[in-house]
Design a protein around this motif. Structure first.
Motif, mmCIF file in Angstrom:
data_model
loop_
_atom_site.group_PDB
_atom_site.id
_atom_site.type_symbol
_atom_site.label_atom_id
_atom_site.label_comp_id
_atom_site.label_asym_id
_atom_site.label_seq_id
_atom_site.Cartn_x
_atom_site.Cartn_y
_atom_site.Cartn_z
ATOM 1 N N SER A 1 0.844 -1.197 0.000
ATOM 2 C CA SER A 1 0.000 0.000 0.000
ATOM 3 C C SER A 1 0.878 1.245 0.000
ATOM 4 C CB SER A 1 -0.923 0.016 1.219
ATOM 5 O OG SER A 1 -0.154 0.004 2.421
ATOM 6 N N VAL A 2 0.363 2.317 -0.547
ATOM 7 C CA VAL A 2 1.118 3.566 -0.620
ATOM 8 C C VAL A 2 0.919 4.369 0.653
ATOM 9 C CG1 VAL A 2 1.008 3.649 -3.115
ATOM 10 C CG2 VAL A 2 -0.804 4.693 -1.787
ATOM 11 N N GLY A 3 1.814 5.349 0.857
ATOM 12 C CA GLY A 3 1.727 6.179 2.045
ATOM 13 C C GLY A 3 0.657 7.258 1.927
ATOM 14 N N ARG A 4 0.628 8.109 2.930
ATOM 15 C CA ARG A 4 -0.370 9.179 2.950
ATOM 16 C C ARG A 4 0.174 10.420 2.274
ATOM 17 N NH1 ARG A 4 1.186 12.849 6.691
ATOM 18 N NH2 ARG A 4 2.697 12.174 8.255
ATOM 19 N N SER A 5 -0.687 11.410 2.146
ATOM 20 C CA SER A 5 -0.291 12.682 1.548
ATOM 21 C C SER A 5 0.364 13.586 2.593
ATOM 22 C CB SER A 5 -1.511 13.380 0.940
ATOM 23 O OG SER A 5 -2.486 13.613 1.941
ATOM 24 N N TRP A 6 1.040 14.630 2.122
ATOM 25 C CA TRP A 6 1.675 15.607 3.007
ATOM 26 C C TRP A 6 0.598 16.501 3.618
ATOM 27 C CZ3 TRP A 6 6.884 16.146 4.206
ATOM 28 C CH2 TRP A 6 7.765 15.347 3.484
ATOM 29 N N SER A 7 0.787 16.792 4.895
ATOM 30 C CA SER A 7 -0.149 17.684 5.590
ATOM 31 C C SER A 7 0.389 19.110 5.575
ATOM 32 C CB SER A 7 -0.367 17.220 7.025
ATOM 33 O OG SER A 7 0.834 17.293 7.764
ATOM 34 N N VAL A 8 -0.513 20.048 5.827
ATOM 35 C CA VAL A 8 -0.128 21.458 5.856
ATOM 36 C C VAL A 8 0.811 21.739 7.027
ATOM 37 C CG1 VAL A 8 -1.004 23.815 6.065
ATOM 38 C CG2 VAL A 8 -2.248 22.141 4.684
ATOM 39 N N ALA A 9 0.561 21.103 8.173
ATOM 40 C CA ALA A 9 1.411 21.320 9.351
ATOM 41 C C ALA A 9 2.847 20.871 9.088
ATOM 42 C CB ALA A 9 0.830 20.584 10.546
ATOM 43 N N GLU A 10 3.021 19.777 8.355
ATOM 44 C CA GLU A 10 4.373 19.315 8.038
ATOM 45 C C GLU A 10 5.063 20.238 7.045
ATOM 46 O OE1 GLU A 10 3.559 14.495 8.531
ATOM 47 O OE2 GLU A 10 3.436 15.480 6.570
ATOM 48 N N LEU A 11 4.317 20.724 6.089
ATOM 49 C CA LEU A 11 4.916 21.578 5.059
ATOM 50 C C LEU A 11 5.249 22.964 5.576
ATOM 51 C CD1 LEU A 11 2.665 20.586 2.042
ATOM 52 C CD2 LEU A 11 5.005 19.858 2.490
ATOM 53 N N ARG A 12 4.599 23.413 6.662
ATOM 54 C CA ARG A 12 4.927 24.723 7.224
ATOM 55 C C ARG A 12 6.354 24.762 7.765
ATOM 56 N NH1 ARG A 12 -0.588 24.799 9.716
ATOM 57 N NH2 ARG A 12 -1.860 26.227 8.447
ATOM 58 N N ARG A 13 6.915 23.611 8.105
ATOM 59 C CA ARG A 13 8.277 23.562 8.637
ATOM 60 C C ARG A 13 9.331 23.461 7.539
ATOM 61 N NH1 ARG A 13 5.548 19.943 12.334
ATOM 62 N NH2 ARG A 13 6.350 18.141 11.175
ATOM 63 N N LYS A 14 8.895 23.390 6.291
ATOM 64 C CA LYS A 14 9.832 23.274 5.180
ATOM 65 C C LYS A 14 10.228 24.655 4.671
ATOM 66 C CE LYS A 14 9.622 18.758 4.901
ATOM 67 N NZ LYS A 14 10.811 17.891 5.130
ATOM 68 N N SER A 15 11.447 24.746 4.139
ATOM 69 C CA SER A 15 11.901 25.997 3.530
ATOM 70 C C SER A 15 11.342 26.115 2.115
ATOM 71 C CB SER A 15 13.428 26.044 3.502
ATOM 72 O OG SER A 15 13.935 24.997 2.686
ATOM 73 N N TYR A 16 11.589 27.279 1.527
ATOM 74 C CA TYR A 16 11.085 27.490 0.173
ATOM 75 C C TYR A 16 11.761 26.544 -0.825
ATOM 76 C CZ TYR A 16 9.973 29.774 -4.229
ATOM 77 O OH TYR A 16 9.538 30.015 -5.505
ATOM 78 N N ASP A 17 13.065 26.309 -0.660
ATOM 79 C CA ASP A 17 13.779 25.399 -1.564
ATOM 80 C C ASP A 17 13.254 23.974 -1.432
ATOM 81 O OD1 ASP A 17 15.321 27.483 -2.490
ATOM 82 O OD2 ASP A 17 16.929 27.127 -1.026
ATOM 83 N N ASP A 18 12.979 23.553 -0.204
ATOM 84 C CA ASP A 18 12.441 22.199 0.001
ATOM 85 C C ASP A 18 11.050 22.056 -0.622
ATOM 86 O OD1 ASP A 18 14.732 21.510 1.336
ATOM 87 O OD2 ASP A 18 13.891 21.899 3.331
ATOM 88 N N LEU A 19 10.242 23.095 -0.498
ATOM 89 C CA LEU A 19 8.912 23.050 -1.102
ATOM 90 C C LEU A 19 9.001 23.013 -2.628
ATOM 91 C CD1 LEU A 19 6.915 25.568 1.122
ATOM 92 C CD2 LEU A 19 6.817 23.082 1.165
ATOM 93 N N HIS A 20 9.981 23.736 -3.172
ATOM 94 C CA HIS A 20 10.156 23.729 -4.624
ATOM 95 C C HIS A 20 10.582 22.337 -5.116
ATOM 96 C CE1 HIS A 20 10.991 25.406 -8.585
ATOM 97 N NE2 HIS A 20 12.139 24.759 -8.567
ATOM 98 N N LYS A 21 11.503 21.715 -4.405
ATOM 99 C CA LYS A 21 11.935 20.364 -4.787
ATOM 100 C C LYS A 21 10.796 19.364 -4.649
ATOM 101 C CE LYS A 21 16.714 21.214 -3.356
ATOM 102 N NZ LYS A 21 17.784 20.860 -2.387
ATOM 103 N N LEU A 22 10.026 19.473 -3.575
ATOM 104 C CA LEU A 22 8.904 18.559 -3.374
ATOM 105 C C LEU A 22 7.837 18.757 -4.448
ATOM 106 C CD1 LEU A 22 7.518 16.408 -1.674
ATOM 107 C CD2 LEU A 22 6.625 18.226 -0.206
ATOM 108 N N TRP A 23 7.598 20.002 -4.832
ATOM 109 C CA TRP A 23 6.630 20.260 -5.907
ATOM 110 C C TRP A 23 7.073 19.607 -7.212
ATOM 111 C CZ3 TRP A 23 1.854 22.444 -6.354
ATOM 112 C CH2 TRP A 23 1.436 22.776 -7.644
#
Length: 219
Positions: free
Chosen positions: A102-124
């Motif tokens: 089975s696959v994992g879950r999706s990213w939550s907003v609370a987890e993504l708030r702790r990410k930097s802009y570069d990390d969010l860009h890479k994840l996108w």
């Protein structure tokens, strides 16, 4: 005695149909034919117009993109021991493994708030590639008539990308609010400086008047 023979009833429908055809068909006069011939001859006799048409057709043909599939790259997709740039559009995980795990879950907003802009860009970027791959798998399943394995992955990827947009929107609104407060504070400080300059100017003017008055009294 009348010499006109009566028309038999059997020939009436044919006569009526001929009259209907002759009355409904449009009448073309010789002037219409002359106009058509004149327009055709004028268009053919205009070399500048013909040259412009040929130039436009040549330009349009050269700018038209023609898709020519690379069958060599397509044949290497998913093959063991081969690498192809198109592998990024296909799920390289074996089908048996995808059906069992089975696959994992999706990213939550609370987890993504702790990410930097570069990390969010890479994840996108990773989620964008995952979405394209899942769209390819979904299209292949629809075309070949079988059920897509793990269809919930598309919903989880879409939810994760929406969470990234939400976090970036929060940061953008906070930055706009901070800039607005900065402009208001700068405006207030400028007002205070102006008032201080005016007060200093008035004090200096009063001191000068007082000094001039003292000098007159001493005389």
């Amino acid at each position: 005695a009348n010499s006109v023979k009566p028309t038999p009833q059997s020939s009436w429908p044919s006569i009526i149909s001929q009259r209907a055809i002759s009355s409904s068909s449009p009448s073309y006069s010789s002037s219409d034919n002359d106009d058509d011939n004149n327009s055709t001859s004028s268009s053919n006799s205009n070399p500048e117009k013909q040259a412009m048409i040929q130039k436009w057709m040549k330009w349009n043909t050269s700018k038209t993109w023609k898709y020519e599939p690379n069958m060599d790259l397509i044949s290497k997709i998913g093959q063991a021991g081969t690498t192809s740039p198109l592998d990024q559009f296909r799920d390289t995980v074996p089908t048996e493994k995808r059906m069992k795990e089975s696959v994992g879950r999706s990213w939550s907003v609370a987890e993504l708030r702790r990410k930097s802009y570069d990390d969010l860009h890479k994840l996108w970027y990773v989620l964008y590639k995952e979405r394209n791959m899942l769209l390819t798998e979904s299209n292949l399943a629809r075309r070949h008539g079988y059920y897509m394995i793990q269809p919930e992955r598309r919903r989880k990827v879409r939810k994760s990308m929406g969470a990234i947009k939400h976090v970036l929107g929060e940061r953008k609104r906070a930055k706009i609010a901070d800039h607005k407060l900065y402009l208001e504070e700068l405006k207030r400080v400028d007002g205070l400086m102006e008032s201080m300059k005016m007060a200093e100017g008035e004090e200096m003017e009063e001191a000068m008047h007082k000094e001039a008055k003292d000098m007159k009294l001493e005389e």
